[in-house]
Write a protein that holds these residues in place. Sequence first.
Motif, PDB file in Angstrom:
ATOM      1  N   GLY A  18      -6.998  -1.328   0.286  1.00 49.76           N
ATOM      2  CA  GLY A  18      -6.838  -1.693  -0.478  1.00 49.76           C
ATOM      3  C   GLY A  18      -6.674  -1.199  -1.963  1.00 49.76           C
ATOM      4  N   GLU A  19      -4.638  -1.284  -1.897  1.00 48.75           N
ATOM      5  CA  GLU A  19      -3.947  -0.561  -3.010  1.00 48.75           C
ATOM      6  C   GLU A  19      -4.306  -1.913  -4.595  1.00 48.75           C
ATOM      7  OE1 GLU A  19       0.211   0.133  -4.111  1.00 48.75           O
ATOM      8  OE2 GLU A  19      -0.803   0.902  -2.384  1.00 48.75           O
ATOM      9  N   GLY A  25      -7.455   7.588  11.417  1.00 49.23           N
ATOM     10  CA  GLY A  25      -6.221   7.270  10.853  1.00 49.23           C
ATOM     11  C   GLY A  25      -7.014   6.563   9.264  1.00 49.23           C
ATOM     12  N   ILE A  26      -5.881   6.599   8.682  1.00 50.07           N
ATOM     13  CA  ILE A  26      -6.058   5.815   7.731  1.00 50.07           C
ATOM     14  C   ILE A  26      -4.730   4.585   7.503  1.00 50.07           C
ATOM     15  CG2 ILE A  26      -6.059   6.696   5.257  1.00 50.07           C
ATOM     16  CD1 ILE A  26      -7.242   8.917   4.905  1.00 50.07           C
ATOM     17  N   LEU A  27      -5.707   3.439   7.065  1.00 49.77           N
ATOM     18  CA  LEU A  27      -4.415   1.816   6.702  1.00 49.77           C
ATOM     19  C   LEU A  27      -4.369   2.242   5.298  1.00 49.77           C
ATOM     20  CD1 LEU A  27      -5.514   0.629  10.036  1.00 49.77           C
ATOM     21  CD2 LEU A  27      -3.222   1.644   9.334  1.00 49.77           C
ATOM     22  N   ILE A  28      -3.481   1.718   4.608  1.00 45.87           N
ATOM     23  CA  ILE A  28      -3.727   1.349   3.333  1.00 45.87           C
ATOM     24  C   ILE A  28      -3.125  -0.200   2.994  1.00 45.87           C
ATOM     25  CG2 ILE A  28      -3.138   1.259   0.713  1.00 45.87           C
ATOM     26  CD1 ILE A  28      -3.084   4.495   2.447  1.00 45.87           C
ATOM     27  N   CYS A  29      -3.234  -1.189   3.038  1.00 44.40           N
ATOM     28  CA  CYS A  29      -2.067  -2.568   2.181  1.00 44.40           C
ATOM     29  C   CYS A  29      -3.074  -3.136   0.637  1.00 44.40           C
ATOM     30  CB  CYS A  29      -2.742  -3.907   3.512  1.00 44.40           C
ATOM     31  SG  CYS A  29      -4.075  -3.973   3.790  1.00 44.40           S
ATOM     32  N   GLY A  30      -2.979  -4.631   0.547  1.00 45.47           N
ATOM     33  CA  GLY A  30      -3.241  -4.706  -0.447  1.00 45.47           C
ATOM     34  C   GLY A  30      -4.674  -4.653  -0.699  1.00 45.47           C
ATOM     35  N   THR A  31      -5.533  -5.024  -0.200  1.00 48.36           N
ATOM     36  CA  THR A  31      -6.974  -5.155   0.264  1.00 48.36           C
ATOM     37  C   THR A  31      -7.289  -4.852   1.029  1.00 48.36           C
ATOM     38  OG1 THR A  31      -6.918  -7.692   1.881  1.00 48.36           O
ATOM     39  CG2 THR A  31      -6.683  -8.018  -0.882  1.00 48.36           C
ATOM     40  N   GLY A  32      -6.554  -4.230   2.241  1.00 46.94           N
ATOM     41  CA  GLY A  32      -7.442  -3.227   3.047  1.00 46.94           C
ATOM     42  C   GLY A  32      -8.158  -4.171   4.473  1.00 46.94           C
ATOM     43  N   ILE A  33      -8.119  -5.892   4.109  1.00 51.96           N
ATOM     44  CA  ILE A  33      -8.838  -6.388   4.671  1.00 51.96           C
ATOM     45  C   ILE A  33      -7.815  -6.504   6.563  1.00 51.96           C
ATOM     46  CG2 ILE A  33      -9.573  -8.926   5.028  1.00 51.96           C
ATOM     47  CD1 ILE A  33      -9.949  -9.290   2.025  1.00 51.96           C
ATOM     48  N   GLY A  34      -6.137  -7.293   6.194  1.00 52.23           N
ATOM     49  CA  GLY A  34      -5.635  -7.655   6.964  1.00 52.23           C
ATOM     50  C   GLY A  34      -5.690  -5.980   7.835  1.00 52.23           C
ATOM     51  N   GLY A  94       1.162  -1.326  -0.653  1.00 52.78           N
ATOM     52  CA  GLY A  94       0.227   0.070   0.336  1.00 52.78           C
ATOM     53  C   GLY A  94       0.964   1.636   0.226  1.00 52.78           C
ATOM     54  N   VAL A  95       1.734   1.226  -0.369  1.00 52.51           N
ATOM     55  CA  VAL A  95       2.943   2.084   0.118  1.00 52.51           C
ATOM     56  C   VAL A  95       2.648   3.300  -0.845  1.00 52.51           C
ATOM     57  CG1 VAL A  95       5.389   1.651  -1.295  1.00 52.51           C
ATOM     58  CG2 VAL A  95       5.534   2.261   0.619  1.00 52.51           C
ATOM     59  N   ASN A  96       2.606   3.211  -2.038  1.00 57.28           N
ATOM     60  CA  ASN A  96       2.563   4.032  -3.481  1.00 57.28           C
ATOM     61  C   ASN A  96       1.541   4.615  -3.582  1.00 57.28           C
ATOM     62  OD1 ASN A  96       4.742   2.876  -5.088  1.00 57.28           O
ATOM     63  ND2 ASN A  96       2.988   1.427  -5.362  1.00 57.28           N
TER      64      ASN A  96
END
Length: 147
Positions: A107-108, A61-70, A11-13
């Motif tokens: 999720g990115e 807060g905002i969080l980003i990973c591949g799907t956002g699920i984890g 999710g870094v991008n």
Amino acid sequence: MRVAIGADHAGVNIKEDIIHIIKELGMDAIDLGCDCNESVDYPDYAIPVAEKVASGEADRGILICGTGIGMSIAANKVSGIRCALVHDLFSAKATRLHNDSNVLAMGERIIGPGLASEIAKVWLETEYEAGRHAKRVSKITEYEARA
């Protein structure tokens, strides 16, 4: 408003785009990483972001990973957090209006940077309307207090 933000390697991008939106809205971004494309563990970023919000050091807060699920699962383990996994504009607005979500997960690998930026902007600009929803949100808070 102070917004804590974190992402794992997947999710870094989008994280960088969202930081730009936060600043464009005149808010302060608290960047808790990650800043690499090498594999990292999402709880190492989700939990510190959620803790900043729960402690009041950040307003949201905002969080980003591949799907956002984890990220959403990990963040919701922190008492006082109402993290919503969102991939569309309607849900971004509704989760603020009705659920008073204080952390947003995306999720990115699911959505692109343009939509992610729009979702973040809508979510950040939408205020909780309380009213009939306040009783429902307070039931969650009351349950948490018993745990």
